[in-house]
Design an enzyme around this catalytic site. Structure first.
Site, short mmCIF file in Angstrom:
data_model
loop_
_atom_site.label_atom_id
_atom_site.label_comp_id
_atom_site.label_asym_id
_atom_site.label_seq_id
_atom_site.Cartn_x
_atom_site.Cartn_y
_atom_site.Cartn_z
N ASP A 69 0.82 -1.21 0.00
CA ASP A 69 0.00 0.00 0.00
C ASP A 69 0.85 1.26 0.00
OD1 ASP A 69 -1.91 -1.93 0.41
OD2 ASP A 69 -2.87 -0.91 2.10
N HIS A 120 -6.42 2.97 -3.91
CA HIS A 120 -6.21 3.32 -2.49
C HIS A 120 -6.49 4.81 -2.27
CE1 HIS A 120 -4.96 2.16 1.47
NE2 HIS A 120 -3.81 2.79 1.48
N HIS A 216 3.60 -2.21 3.26
CA HIS A 216 3.66 -0.87 2.67
C HIS A 216 5.02 -0.68 2.01
CE1 HIS A 216 0.66 -0.71 5.89
NE2 HIS A 216 0.07 0.25 5.20
ZN LIG Z 1 -2.66 3.24 3.16
#
Ligand SMILES: [Zn+2]
Length: 274
Positions: A69, A120, A216
């Protein structure tokens, strides 16, 4: 497009895909139009019982999906892509629209690696579940468009920042964009930067078949953790698939196929699945 969709998709979805891909990149506009393939415009809604969100899938093989992400990141994402390529692992990237705008070349590199995109949002708001429909829809649409325009591939699912999403939002995300909402089963809390070894240990100890792993690609420790993490998961027998593949394997109400080999996938989620 890198054939993100499985091989056989119902006619409605195929048509929608063509419409989406052929549409010119929309310039910023105060009025956000829903995509042409939305079900409501066709008088359709997702049938009751359709699964709108997932933290895992019920698979019959050792399949997992790893997700990254908040990128793209100028230096860390390319490093990660090399790590993934060296292991022939396909991941799913929940990119932020404004960062796709900043890093179009890296976005293209993600697509060239055979990875999948998810949406996102454009600005990564902290509590999108509290947002009104119109501004959130604008974030989602802009992000969808910028990913498609820069990579040639459409995002196939939505991940809410912070996991913050309302039932109502899940419904229109699915109806209007064809997005299932994707949460996670494994969270190493890598954004707190606990160190690479801790990230690896947390993921290896928690991951089970069908799980969706959250990470991430904007934190150096996460990228440092990946070689040992990915090798450890492979050594445990896990096999990596993208989110759409994992969900397709698990099936949803209305699906009839249980597929254990990604090469044999014939069903997917989204408006074309029913
Ligand atoms: Zn995020």
């Amino acid at each position: 497009m890198k054939a993100k969709f499985p091989l056989v998709i119902l006619a409605a979805a195929t048509t929608a895909l063509v419409v989406t891909q052929c549409a010119p990149f929309k310039k910023k506009s105060a009025t956000v139009m829903a995509p042409k393939h939305n079900l409501q415009s066709q008088g359709l809604t997702a049938p009751s019982g359709t699964q709108l969100s997932y933290s895992h899938a019920n698979v019959t093989g050792p399949y997992i999906a790893i997700t990254f992400d908040d990128g793209p990141h100028a230096s860390l994402t390319p490093r990660l892509l090399d790590i993934l390529a060296a292991r022939n692992i396909k991941a799913t990237f929940y990119v932020v629209g404004d960062r796709v705008r900043m890093y179009p070349a890296i976005t293209r590199k993600i697509a060239a690696g055979g990875h999948e995109f998810g949406n996102h949002t454009w600005t990564h708001p902290m509590r999108p579940s509290t947002w009104a429909d119109a501004p959130l829809r604008s974030e989602i649409q802009r992000t969808h468009d910028v990913i498609l325009a820069n990579s040639g591939a459409a995002p196939l699912s939505y991940r809410p920042p912070g996991g913050s999403v309302s039932p109502h939002q899940k419904q229109w995300l699915f109806n209007d964009f064809g997005y299932p909402t994707i949460l996670w089963a494994v969270d190493p809390n890598d954004w707190k930067r606990p160190g690479a070894a801790v990230v690896t240990q947390r993921i290896l100890s928690a991951t089970k078949p069908g799980h969706i792993v959250l990470a991430h690609d904007i934190h150096p420790g996460t990228i440092e953790a990946m070689p040992a993490t990915l090798d450890g998961l492979l050594a445990r027998g896990f096999r990596f698939v993208t989110i759409s593949q994992l969900i397709g394997m698990g099936g949803t109400p209305g699906h009839v196929a249980v597929v254990t080999d990604p090469k044999q996938l014939t069903l997917s989620f989204g408006p074309g699945s029913f």
